[in-house]
Design a protein around this motif. Structure first.
Motif, mmCIF file in Angstrom:
data_model
loop_
_atom_site.group_PDB
_atom_site.id
_atom_site.type_symbol
_atom_site.label_atom_id
_atom_site.label_comp_id
_atom_site.label_asym_id
_atom_site.label_seq_id
_atom_site.Cartn_x
_atom_site.Cartn_y
_atom_site.Cartn_z
ATOM 1 N N VAL A 219 0.850 -1.186 0.000
ATOM 2 C CA VAL A 219 0.000 0.000 0.000
ATOM 3 C C VAL A 219 0.886 1.237 0.000
ATOM 4 O O VAL A 219 1.829 1.337 0.801
ATOM 5 C CB VAL A 219 -0.943 0.021 1.223
ATOM 6 N N SER A 220 0.585 2.178 -0.870
ATOM 7 C CA SER A 220 1.376 3.401 -0.953
ATOM 8 C C SER A 220 1.325 4.173 0.360
ATOM 9 O O SER A 220 0.250 4.353 0.943
ATOM 10 C CB SER A 220 0.852 4.292 -2.079
ATOM 11 N N PRO A 221 2.467 4.669 0.824
ATOM 12 C CA PRO A 221 2.476 5.527 2.016
ATOM 13 C C PRO A 221 2.184 6.982 1.693
ATOM 14 O O PRO A 221 2.177 7.823 2.591
ATOM 15 C CB PRO A 221 3.904 5.360 2.531
ATOM 16 N N TYR A 222 1.931 7.274 0.428
ATOM 17 C CA TYR A 222 1.770 8.665 -0.005
ATOM 18 C C TYR A 222 0.302 9.018 -0.237
ATOM 19 O O TYR A 222 -0.546 8.148 -0.446
ATOM 20 C CB TYR A 222 2.582 8.922 -1.272
ATOM 21 N N SER A 223 0.027 10.303 -0.219
ATOM 22 C CA SER A 223 -1.310 10.846 -0.390
ATOM 23 C C SER A 223 -1.276 11.967 -1.416
ATOM 24 O O SER A 223 -0.373 12.808 -1.389
ATOM 25 C CB SER A 223 -1.822 11.395 0.950
ATOM 26 N N THR A 224 -2.266 11.991 -2.299
ATOM 27 C CA THR A 224 -2.319 13.072 -3.275
ATOM 28 C C THR A 224 -2.585 14.418 -2.607
ATOM 29 O O THR A 224 -2.200 15.463 -3.146
ATOM 30 C CB THR A 224 -3.415 12.801 -4.321
ATOM 31 N N VAL A 225 -3.215 14.405 -1.444
ATOM 32 C CA VAL A 225 -3.525 15.641 -0.735
ATOM 33 C C VAL A 225 -2.400 16.026 0.222
ATOM 34 O O VAL A 225 -1.858 17.139 0.158
ATOM 35 C CB VAL A 225 -4.855 15.514 0.030
ATOM 36 N N LEU A 226 -2.013 15.121 1.092
ATOM 37 C CA LEU A 226 -0.972 15.441 2.081
ATOM 38 C C LEU A 226 0.386 15.628 1.431
ATOM 39 O O LEU A 226 1.239 16.334 1.980
ATOM 40 C CB LEU A 226 -0.899 14.338 3.141
ATOM 41 N N HIS A 227 0.591 14.998 0.293
ATOM 42 C CA HIS A 227 1.855 15.125 -0.436
ATOM 43 C C HIS A 227 1.592 15.771 -1.793
ATOM 44 O O HIS A 227 2.111 15.336 -2.820
ATOM 45 C CB HIS A 227 2.525 13.755 -0.586
ATOM 46 N N ASN A 228 0.792 16.830 -1.776
ATOM 47 C CA ASN A 228 0.392 17.493 -3.012
ATOM 48 C C ASN A 228 1.567 18.124 -3.749
ATOM 49 O O ASN A 228 1.492 18.384 -4.944
ATOM 50 C CB ASN A 228 -0.673 18.548 -2.712
ATOM 51 N N GLN A 229 2.673 18.339 -3.044
ATOM 52 C CA GLN A 229 3.862 18.872 -3.706
ATOM 53 C C GLN A 229 4.469 17.836 -4.659
ATOM 54 O O GLN A 229 5.227 18.194 -5.564
ATOM 55 C CB GLN A 229 4.911 19.307 -2.679
ATOM 56 N N TYR A 231 2.339 15.033 -5.930
ATOM 57 C CA TYR A 231 1.279 14.375 -6.699
ATOM 58 C C TYR A 231 0.158 15.366 -6.990
ATOM 59 O O TYR A 231 -0.081 16.292 -6.232
ATOM 60 C CB TYR A 231 0.708 13.183 -5.912
ATOM 61 N N PHE A 232 -0.568 15.114 -8.078
ATOM 62 C CA PHE A 232 -1.726 15.939 -8.417
ATOM 63 C C PHE A 232 -2.941 15.488 -7.607
ATOM 64 O O PHE A 232 -3.154 14.293 -7.415
ATOM 65 C CB PHE A 232 -2.052 15.815 -9.913
ATOM 66 N N SER A 233 -3.748 16.455 -7.180
ATOM 67 C CA SER A 233 -5.002 16.154 -6.495
ATOM 68 C C SER A 233 -6.121 16.967 -7.126
ATOM 69 O O SER A 233 -6.135 18.202 -7.039
ATOM 70 C CB SER A 233 -4.918 16.469 -5.004
ATOM 71 N N TYR A 234 -7.063 16.288 -7.739
ATOM 72 C CA TYR A 234 -8.193 16.950 -8.379
ATOM 73 C C TYR A 234 -8.998 17.732 -7.341
ATOM 74 O O TYR A 234 -9.429 18.855 -7.590
ATOM 75 C CB TYR A 234 -9.079 15.909 -9.056
ATOM 76 N N ARG A 235 -9.170 17.144 -6.163
ATOM 77 C CA ARG A 235 -10.011 17.779 -5.159
ATOM 78 C C ARG A 235 -9.366 19.018 -4.561
ATOM 79 O O ARG A 235 -9.964 20.091 -4.545
ATOM 80 C CB ARG A 235 -10.367 16.770 -4.055
ATOM 81 N N ILE A 236 -8.150 18.893 -4.079
ATOM 82 C CA ILE A 236 -7.533 20.029 -3.388
ATOM 83 C C ILE A 236 -7.173 21.153 -4.358
ATOM 84 O O ILE A 236 -7.097 22.323 -3.978
ATOM 85 C CB ILE A 236 -6.302 19.579 -2.574
ATOM 86 N N GLU A 237 -6.976 20.813 -5.644
ATOM 87 C CA GLU A 237 -6.642 21.830 -6.642
ATOM 88 C C GLU A 237 -7.862 22.241 -7.476
ATOM 89 O O GLU A 237 -7.712 22.828 -8.553
ATOM 90 C CB GLU A 237 -5.498 21.318 -7.519
ATOM 91 N N ASN A 238 -9.029 21.906 -6.953
ATOM 92 C CA ASN A 238 -10.296 22.365 -7.533
ATOM 93 C C ASN A 238 -10.460 22.011 -9.007
ATOM 94 O O ASN A 238 -10.999 22.797 -9.801
ATOM 95 C CB ASN A 238 -10.452 23.879 -7.334
ATOM 96 N N GLY A 239 -9.973 20.848 -9.367
ATOM 97 C CA GLY A 239 -10.178 20.346 -10.715
ATOM 98 C C GLY A 239 -9.232 20.878 -11.772
ATOM 99 O O GLY A 239 -9.199 20.376 -12.892
ATOM 100 N N LYS A 240 -8.455 21.895 -11.440
ATOM 101 C CA LYS A 240 -7.532 22.499 -12.401
ATOM 102 C C LYS A 240 -6.129 22.004 -12.098
ATOM 103 O O LYS A 240 -5.329 22.680 -11.433
ATOM 104 C CB LYS A 240 -7.597 24.021 -12.308
ATOM 105 N N THR A 241 -5.820 20.811 -12.567
ATOM 106 C CA THR A 241 -4.538 20.201 -12.238
ATOM 107 C C THR A 241 -4.213 19.128 -13.259
ATOM 108 O O THR A 241 -4.981 18.872 -14.184
ATOM 109 C CB THR A 241 -4.581 19.602 -10.813
#
Length: 257
Positions: A219-229, A231-241
């Motif tokens: 299982v990946s230890p990474y998160s698209t939100v917590l490690h947004n620097q 990975y891309f996150s559609y949610r935290i970047e409001n769909g513009k990513t």
């Protein structure tokens, strides 16, 4: 999980298989400007096509993969599974499976969960896209069953990776979504009057239910939100990513590392 350059990370659950290629791209090492900074490999984004093409070229080149050997699909958050016999771009499938060497399967993500499967007995692989809808549809279990039917896969021979996605503390949903998950994979926050869903545990549980041994599930230890620097996150970047790719395939003996 190990890292090569900054373009991708490789799951450690697969590290003992030298002919297997498995990787998740990051958002580093590309040419796209803000808000797609910088390794956006998503074809269906508002980034310039030439940027996406160059980013994909860099990613595949870093893995020593010919882009002409790659299979992908326009994903629809469903549970359709395609048996890939030739590389190319398909439509309407959220899981790809193959037992052909030198055919590399990909799924595109930016919060949804990528799952990669390797059948070490029959030499087959799968790449699965599981957002909350695909998770509820139990696409992971259905993919394992499809591999059993198509290739004679034994779950005990399988190794699996639940990839980088939105984390439980960030995936806030209403009761209409939460009601579709079991208690083990959701948490109610009384202060916020919201539910939080854990897509990683839900999909890992499906892998285990399909018969894959727990010690063969990474299982990946990474998160698209917590490690947004990273990975891309559609949610935290409001769909513009941008988007990442998760990729898996088996090199033929003549090209294995």
């Amino acid at each position: 999980m190990t890292e090569s350059l900054s373009l991708y990370r490789t799951p450690t659950v697969f590290e003992s298989f030298p002919a297997l290629v498995a990787a998740e791209s990051t958002r580093h090492g590309g040419v796209s400007p803000f808000p797609f900074t910088s390794l956006n490999v998503g074809i269906n984004t508002d980034d310039l096509p030439e940027h996406v093409e160059e980013n994909r070229r860099r990613f595949f080149s870093s893995l020593r993969i010919d882009p002409a050997r790659v299979a992908s699909s326009y994903q629809v958050h469903g549970d359709r599974i395609l048996t890939v016999t030739n590389p190319g771009r398909f439509d309407g499938f959220d899981a790809l499976i193959t037992n052909r060497p030198d055919q590399f399967l990909t799924v595109t993500v930016a919060d949804c969960t990528p799952i990669l499967l390797y059948d070490s007995g029959q030499q087959a692989v799968a790449a699965i896209h599981a957002g909350w809808r695909g998770t509820v549809a139990r696409i992971v279990e259905k993919t394992v069953r499809a591999m059993q039917a198509e290739f004679g896969t034994r779950p005990a021979d399988c190794f699996a990776y639940v990839g980088t996605c939105i984390d439980e503390c960030s995936f806030e949903v209403g009761p209409e979504v939460a009601d579709q998950f079991g208690d083990a994979d959701k948490r109610f926050d009384a202060g916020r009057q919201k539910y939080f869903i854990n897509l990683k545990t839900a999909n890992a549980a499906q892998l285990a239910a399909a018969g894959i041994p727990g010690h063969q599930i990474g299982v990946s230890p990474y998160s698209t939100v917590l490690h947004n620097q990273d990975y891309f996150s559609y949610r935290i970047e409001n769909g513009k990513t941008g988007r990442m790719l998760a990729l898996i395939g088996i090199r033929s003996p003549g090209t294995a590392r």
